[in-house]
Motif scaffolding. Structure first.
Motif: not given
Ligand code: VGL
Ligand code: ZN
Length: 203
Positions: A132-152
């Motif tokens: 999905y991201l590639r299809g939208r032309g995304v080359t960089a992702v920024y991550l925020a959310g929970l939890a930092a040590d698991f899902c992020v």
């Protein structure tokens, strides 16, 4: 093109929730402030069926936060959380949702857990997020959310492996375990992720 990935900003992961992350509520304002700086905002949602195999309650005699096994993989046993259709699984009310273009749900297979927004923990099934991201032309992702040590963390690992430039917006996350987070941070740095602050992103 850069995308913002909002990972699991759900009621069960903030104070008062079933798997509360200390300070988890403090990231919501930052997540909102970040959004206008991105051409694409995507969210993930932990979305477990009742009786999910990651729940301690599914393992007779076992308690939450003990180590167990699921699908042949080591598995932290969690309190029941983010059950499909329950208030705990909903996004935190203060999260601005109008810019979120797609929501990727994970953890739906009762037989395996899924920390990353990209793949289950056995890397068997894809959620389709990378394509999905590639299809939208995304080359960089920024991550925020929970939890930092698991899902992020696991989302960041998969994003790197999928070839995206990865930026971890450190003040817009909170961890379940400080020690676990330090390990995760070191690992991500070694693998080429960059750690940034909301102020730097929004400057
Ligand atoms: C998460 C534990 C269990 C997370 C989800 O979103 O970090 N952690 N399920
Ligand atoms: Zn979960």
């Amino acid at each position: 093109m850069k995308a913002l990935l909002l990972i699991d900003i759900q009621n069960d992961f903030v104070p008062g929730g079933a798997l509360a992350v200390a300070g988890g509520d403090a990231i919501v304002t930052l997540a909102n402030q970040l959004q206008p700086h991105f051409g694409l905002v995507v969210a993930t949602q932990d979305w477990h069926p009742a009786g999910h195999g990651s729940f301690a309650s599914s393992h007779p005699g076992r308690q939450p936060f003990e180590q167990g096994e699921l699908h042949g993989l080591p598995q932290t046993l969690w309190p029941d959380h983010c059950m499909q259709g329950t208030p705990g699984a909903e996004f935190v009310a203060g999260l601005d949702q109008h810019r979120i273009e797609a929501i990727f749900r994970k953890g739906t297979d009762p037989a395996i857990d899924s920390y990353s927004g990209f793949f289950d923990n056995g890397h068997r099934k894809s959620t389709g997020l990378a394509d999905y991201l590639r299809g939208r032309g995304v080359t960089a992702v920024y991550l925020a959310g929970l939890a930092a040590d698991f899902c992020v963390y696991f989302s960041a690992l998969d994003a790197l492996q999928q070839g995206f430039a990865v930026y971890f917006v450190e003040d817009a996350t909170r961890a379940i375990s400080p020690e676990g987070y330090q390990q995760a941070r070191t690992d991500l740095l070694e693998r080429g992720a960059r750690f940034v602050t909301t102020a730097e992103v929004n400057a």
